[in-house]
Design a protein around this motif. Structure first.
Motif, PDB file in Angstrom:
ATOM      1  N   PHE A 136       0.813  -1.210   0.000  1.00 48.59           N
ATOM      2  CA  PHE A 136       0.000   0.000   0.000  1.00 48.59           C
ATOM      3  C   PHE A 136       0.854   1.271   0.000  1.00 48.59           C
ATOM      4  O   PHE A 136       0.777   2.091   0.923  1.00 48.59           O
ATOM      5  N   PRO A 137       1.669   1.483  -1.019  1.00 51.70           N
ATOM      6  CA  PRO A 137       2.450   2.735  -1.074  1.00 51.70           C
ATOM      7  C   PRO A 137       1.554   3.967  -1.119  1.00 51.70           C
ATOM      8  O   PRO A 137       1.964   5.049  -0.694  1.00 51.70           O
ATOM      9  N   GLU A 138       0.318   3.790  -1.604  1.00 46.11           N
ATOM     10  CA  GLU A 138      -0.623   4.922  -1.635  1.00 46.11           C
ATOM     11  C   GLU A 138      -0.961   5.376  -0.212  1.00 46.11           C
ATOM     12  O   GLU A 138      -1.110   6.570   0.057  1.00 46.11           O
ATOM     13  N   ALA A 139      -1.085   4.412   0.701  1.00 51.47           N
ATOM     14  CA  ALA A 139      -1.368   4.760   2.086  1.00 51.47           C
ATOM     15  C   ALA A 139      -0.154   5.422   2.734  1.00 51.47           C
ATOM     16  O   ALA A 139      -0.297   6.350   3.544  1.00 51.47           O
ATOM     17  N   ALA A 140       1.045   4.957   2.376  1.00 47.07           N
ATOM     18  CA  ALA A 140       2.262   5.596   2.891  1.00 47.07           C
ATOM     19  C   ALA A 140       2.348   7.036   2.415  1.00 47.07           C
ATOM     20  O   ALA A 140       2.688   7.943   3.196  1.00 47.07           O
ATOM     21  N   ALA A 141       2.013   7.266   1.157  1.00 47.25           N
ATOM     22  CA  ALA A 141       2.049   8.623   0.616  1.00 47.25           C
ATOM     23  C   ALA A 141       1.005   9.509   1.295  1.00 47.25           C
ATOM     24  O   ALA A 141       1.252  10.696   1.548  1.00 47.25           O
ATOM     25  N   PHE A 142      -0.152   8.936   1.606  1.00 50.02           N
ATOM     26  CA  PHE A 142      -1.186   9.690   2.315  1.00 50.02           C
ATOM     27  C   PHE A 142      -0.681  10.135   3.680  1.00 50.02           C
ATOM     28  O   PHE A 142      -0.843  11.288   4.082  1.00 50.02           O
ATOM     29  N   ASP A 143      -0.040   9.219   4.405  1.00 49.88           N
ATOM     30  CA  ASP A 143       0.462   9.563   5.737  1.00 49.88           C
ATOM     31  C   ASP A 143       1.684  10.469   5.676  1.00 49.88           C
ATOM     32  O   ASP A 143       1.943  11.208   6.628  1.00 49.88           O
ATOM     33  N   ASP A 144       2.435  10.416   4.573  1.00 50.06           N
ATOM     34  CA  ASP A 144       3.548  11.357   4.423  1.00 50.06           C
ATOM     35  C   ASP A 144       3.056  12.801   4.517  1.00 50.06           C
ATOM     36  O   ASP A 144       3.758  13.682   5.009  1.00 50.06           O
ATOM     37  N   LYS A 145       1.836  13.021   4.045  1.00 47.23           N
ATOM     38  CA  LYS A 145       1.290  14.379   4.002  1.00 47.23           C
ATOM     39  C   LYS A 145       0.700  14.828   5.331  1.00 47.23           C
ATOM     40  O   LYS A 145       0.659  16.022   5.623  1.00 47.23           O
ATOM     41  N   ARG A 146       0.221  13.889   6.149  1.00 41.42           N
ATOM     42  CA  ARG A 146      -0.476  14.296   7.370  1.00 41.42           C
ATOM     43  C   ARG A 146       0.282  13.998   8.661  1.00 41.42           C
ATOM     44  O   ARG A 146      -0.050  14.540   9.714  1.00 41.42           O
ATOM     45  N   PRO A 207      -5.319  -2.691  -5.828  1.00 41.39           N
ATOM     46  CA  PRO A 207      -4.206  -3.487  -6.389  1.00 41.39           C
ATOM     47  C   PRO A 207      -3.354  -4.145  -5.314  1.00 41.39           C
ATOM     48  O   PRO A 207      -2.957  -5.302  -5.446  1.00 41.39           O
ATOM     49  N   GLY A 208      -3.078  -3.409  -4.224  1.00 41.98           N
ATOM     50  CA  GLY A 208      -2.284  -3.971  -3.142  1.00 41.98           C
ATOM     51  C   GLY A 208      -2.987  -5.111  -2.439  1.00 41.98           C
ATOM     52  O   GLY A 208      -2.357  -6.102  -2.038  1.00 41.98           O
ATOM     53  N   LEU A 209      -4.295  -4.982  -2.272  1.00 44.11           N
ATOM     54  CA  LEU A 209      -5.067  -6.063  -1.658  1.00 44.11           C
ATOM     55  C   LEU A 209      -4.994  -7.337  -2.499  1.00 44.11           C
ATOM     56  O   LEU A 209      -4.857  -8.441  -1.954  1.00 44.11           O
ATOM     57  N   ALA A 210      -5.067  -7.175  -3.802  1.00 43.05           N
ATOM     58  CA  ALA A 210      -4.990  -8.348  -4.684  1.00 43.05           C
ATOM     59  C   ALA A 210      -3.617  -9.014  -4.571  1.00 43.05           C
ATOM     60  O   ALA A 210      -3.516 -10.251  -4.534  1.00 43.05           O
ATOM     61  N   ARG A 211      -2.551  -8.202  -4.504  1.00 48.72           N
ATOM     62  CA  ARG A 211      -1.203  -8.762  -4.373  1.00 48.72           C
ATOM     63  C   ARG A 211      -1.033  -9.469  -3.028  1.00 48.72           C
ATOM     64  O   ARG A 211      -0.445 -10.547  -2.953  1.00 48.72           O
ATOM     65  N   LEU A 212      -1.552  -8.850  -1.966  1.00 45.31           N
ATOM     66  CA  LEU A 212      -1.434  -9.457  -0.643  1.00 45.31           C
ATOM     67  C   LEU A 212      -2.183 -10.783  -0.578  1.00 45.31           C
ATOM     68  O   LEU A 212      -1.662 -11.782  -0.054  1.00 45.31           O
TER      69      LEU A 212
END
Length: 245
Positions: A136-146, A207-212
């Motif tokens: 979930f790099p998208e979630a990491a990027a979200f938390d990078d901002k907040r 996409p990350g859920l499918a990979r996991l």
């Protein structure tokens, strides 16, 4: 509308306070006679000496148990308390939701006369958590901002910083709670209880859920992370900041 008016409907099901983390928070608070719990949510980690819970979300307040401290709908940036009116202020995994962090920290300093205890996370550590790094790099990027840098908060409060390791069977379902139980992240109720997974949105995580799911089915996750399966606790980046005033 408060963030958890929409995200917090199932919070009580997955975010049960973990007794080992609670013990650390209790030890950090020490022998204080009155506490305000800021961003109190459903009342997890709230000591019996709590005199007021401050929470902006009606959805969260409605899930507080019977007998919990009185709760008021308000925000950290404007606490409905007089100067130095409580011995301690507590804020657990909430600062990232504040709209004005400096104002919120100033309010903690204003109302507390002995101690401030604040739990947050160090994003430089948490973003390396396998779930975020690999799926979930998208979630990491979200938390990078907040995410608020721990050093920023510690400097403002004059606080010491303690690591809060996550037990392998942690009962509080925050983002890294299931570090040794990866299948839990496939459960939408679990994801809904962690704002770092809920707020980016299911489409971003698909996409990350499918990979996991595929890696768990094939055994690839277990092979890659065999070392985790022998560990009792994990540093997911969670930190306790304790300021003596």
């Amino acid at each position: 509308m408060a963030v958890y008016d929409t995200l917090g409907a199932t919070y009580g099901a997955t975010r049960k306070p973990d007794p080992r983390i609670a013990a650390r928070i209790t030890a950090a608070l020490g022998e204080v006679g009155s506490v305000v719990n800021v961003g109190a949510g459903t009342g997890g980690y709230e000591p019996p000496t709590t005199v007021l819970a401050v929470e902006p979300s009606a959805t969260m307040i409605a899930q507080r148990p019977a007998g919990a401290a009185p709760a008021v709908r308000a925000v950290a940036e404007s606490l409905p308390l007089a100067d130095a009116s409580v011995e301690a202020a507590l804020a657990v995994l909430t600062v990232h939701h504040w709209t004005d962090v400096e104002a919120g920290l100033s309010e903690l300093l204003r109302v507390a006369r002995r101690r401030i205890v604040l739990m947050t996370w160090d994003q430089s550590v948490t973003r390396e958590f396998w779930l975020l790094r690999e799926y979930f790099p998208e979630a990491a990027a979200f938390d990078d901002k907040r995410a608020i840098p721990v050093e920023t908060i510690a400097t403002r409060l004059g606080a010491r910083v303690e690591t809060v390791p996550v037990p392998h069977d942690c009962t509080d379902g925050f983002l890294a709670a299931y570090w040794r139980r990866p299948a839990a992240y496939l459960d939408p109720v679990v994801r809904a209880g962690a704002s770092g997974l809920a707020q980016p949105g299911e489409e971003a995580l698909r996409p990350g859920l499918a990979r996991l799911r595929a890696d768990l089915d094939s055994g690839a996750w277990q092979a890659t992370h065999a070392d985790l399966l022998t560990m009792a606790e994990y540093d997911g980046g969670y930190r306790l900041l304790v300021a003596d005033l």
